[in-house]
Design a protein around this motif. Structure first.
Motif, mmCIF file in Angstrom:
data_model
loop_
_atom_site.group_PDB
_atom_site.id
_atom_site.type_symbol
_atom_site.label_atom_id
_atom_site.label_comp_id
_atom_site.label_asym_id
_atom_site.label_seq_id
_atom_site.Cartn_x
_atom_site.Cartn_y
_atom_site.Cartn_z
ATOM 1 N N LYS A 163 0.690 -1.850 0.190
ATOM 2 C CA LYS A 163 -0.212 0.056 0.021
ATOM 3 C C LYS A 163 0.675 1.200 0.095
ATOM 4 O O LYS A 163 1.046 2.579 -0.715
ATOM 5 C CB LYS A 163 -0.922 -0.123 1.236
ATOM 6 N N ALA A 167 1.589 3.734 -3.183
ATOM 7 C CA ALA A 167 0.771 4.410 -3.285
ATOM 8 C C ALA A 167 1.371 5.650 -3.991
ATOM 9 O O ALA A 167 1.730 6.673 -4.715
ATOM 10 C CB ALA A 167 0.073 4.114 -2.365
ATOM 11 N N LEU A 171 1.865 5.815 -7.981
ATOM 12 C CA LEU A 171 0.792 6.952 -8.329
ATOM 13 C C LEU A 171 0.584 8.224 -7.740
ATOM 14 O O LEU A 171 0.714 8.727 -8.309
ATOM 15 C CB LEU A 171 -0.275 6.285 -6.900
ATOM 16 N N LEU A 198 -5.568 -0.773 -5.653
ATOM 17 C CA LEU A 198 -5.067 0.250 -4.797
ATOM 18 C C LEU A 198 -4.792 1.556 -6.291
ATOM 19 O O LEU A 198 -5.375 2.643 -5.952
ATOM 20 C CB LEU A 198 -3.160 0.729 -5.120
#
Length: 314
Positions: A163, A167, A171, A198
């Motif tokens: 995560k 992320a 991201l 995600l």
């Protein structure tokens, strides 16, 4: 007139790009089994990377340390030396100093090191963490922040820390990440699905489905690669349609056949030759079973594997 039949698959491996500029490279893109040029599109050729470290590699064999004795205490100089002399497709920087059981260098210090390396070279950079999931999450978050715009590959995200790493890496800062699993097709699917959930698309990550040296559970690695590639191509399993990277050098240069001094086992022959042979034999099988990129340590191994790829794709 005989017309040779070809095997067509419904699936295709997606492409993932790492690096920037003229040396940026793409992994994957194939719609046939590895090196099956006679069946169709083999995609981008498998890529060969070279391993360096952020600290002097005390545990490497003497002949390898001698190659880098002028540069190995400065990761940026070492990376530039490797780029200029050996021309690997990418460079893999292992953050040995960050290991909590070793020097436990801070994420901030490691990020500065990575930044100095990525700014010193044009070759795409892969950054390998410590294997400590908690530390790696902090490490990669800081590195992604410091190196934004360089499109590096962060290795690896696992179920315990994906995560944070996916992320931040994929991201927030637009890098790429490696999803790591332990030699099992179902575990590979599971981590990929979690990363997809995600909001990270298949173009943003590659898989490391596990790796081992020849003779050390190697048949499990080979069969897992085969199963993953066949599921992606023949079953059109979109969760597995990502390229695969295999850190061959991490495994082959720690087994006894590669590290046993010649003085202790003279019947085994030259230590350097043994290490190269272990690295080359491991890499060839892994590439032939579906890996899209291998990380190697010895320049001779890089030379041999590049030739192997070129001749099989000719």
């Amino acid at each position: 007139m005989f017309k040779k039949p070809t095997q067509k698959f419904s699936g295709k491996i997606g492409e993932v790009e790492i690096g920037t500029g003229e040396k940026a490279l793409k992994l994957g893109g194939e719609s046939v089994l590895p090196f099956y040029t006679f069946d169709g599109n083999t995609g981008n050729p498998p890529r060969v990377g070279m391993e360096i470290s952020d600290v002097y590699p005390e545990d490497w064999i003497d002949t390898l340390k001698d190659l880098y004795k002028e540069v190995a205490k400065d990761p940026a100089k070492w990376a530039k030396f490797v780029e200029d002399k050996y021309s690997p497709d990418f460079i893999c920087l292992r953050l040995i100093s960050a290991d909590p059981n070793g020097a436990d260098a801070s994420p901030e210090d490691c990020a500065k090191t990575v930044k100095s390396v990525v700014e010193a070279i044009k070759t795409p950079l892969v950054v390998a963490g410590t294997g400590n999931h908690e530390k790696d999450a902090k490490l990669f978050e800081k590195i992604a922040q410091e190196t934004e715009g360089h499109n590096i590959l962060l290795m690896s995200a696992v179920e315990d820390n994906y995560k944070t790493i996916a992320a931040a890496g994929a991201l927030a800062y637009n890098d790429k990440v490696v999803a790591e699993s332990s030699v099992d097709i179902n575990l590979a699917k599971q981590i990929n699905i979690l990363i997809n959930q995600l909001g990270v698309s298949n173009e943003k990550f590659v898989d490391n489905v596990g790796c081992s040296a020849g003779g050390y559970g190697y048949e499990y690695v080979i069969s897992t690669l085969d199963r993953v590639k066949l599921a992606a191509l023949s079953q059109n399993d979109k969760t597995l349609q990502v390229p695969i990277i295999s850190p061959v050098s991490f495994e082959t240069w720690k087994v006894k056949e590669a590290v046993e001094p010649e003085a202790d086992s003279p019947q085994w022959g030259n230590q350097e030759d043994r290490g190269i042979s272990m690295e080359v034999s491991t890499a060839t099988g892994i590439l032939a079973s579906g890996s899209n990129a291998v990380i190697l340590r010895h320049p001779k191994s890089v030379e041999v594997i590049k030739k192997f790829i070129k001749e099989l794709l000719a």
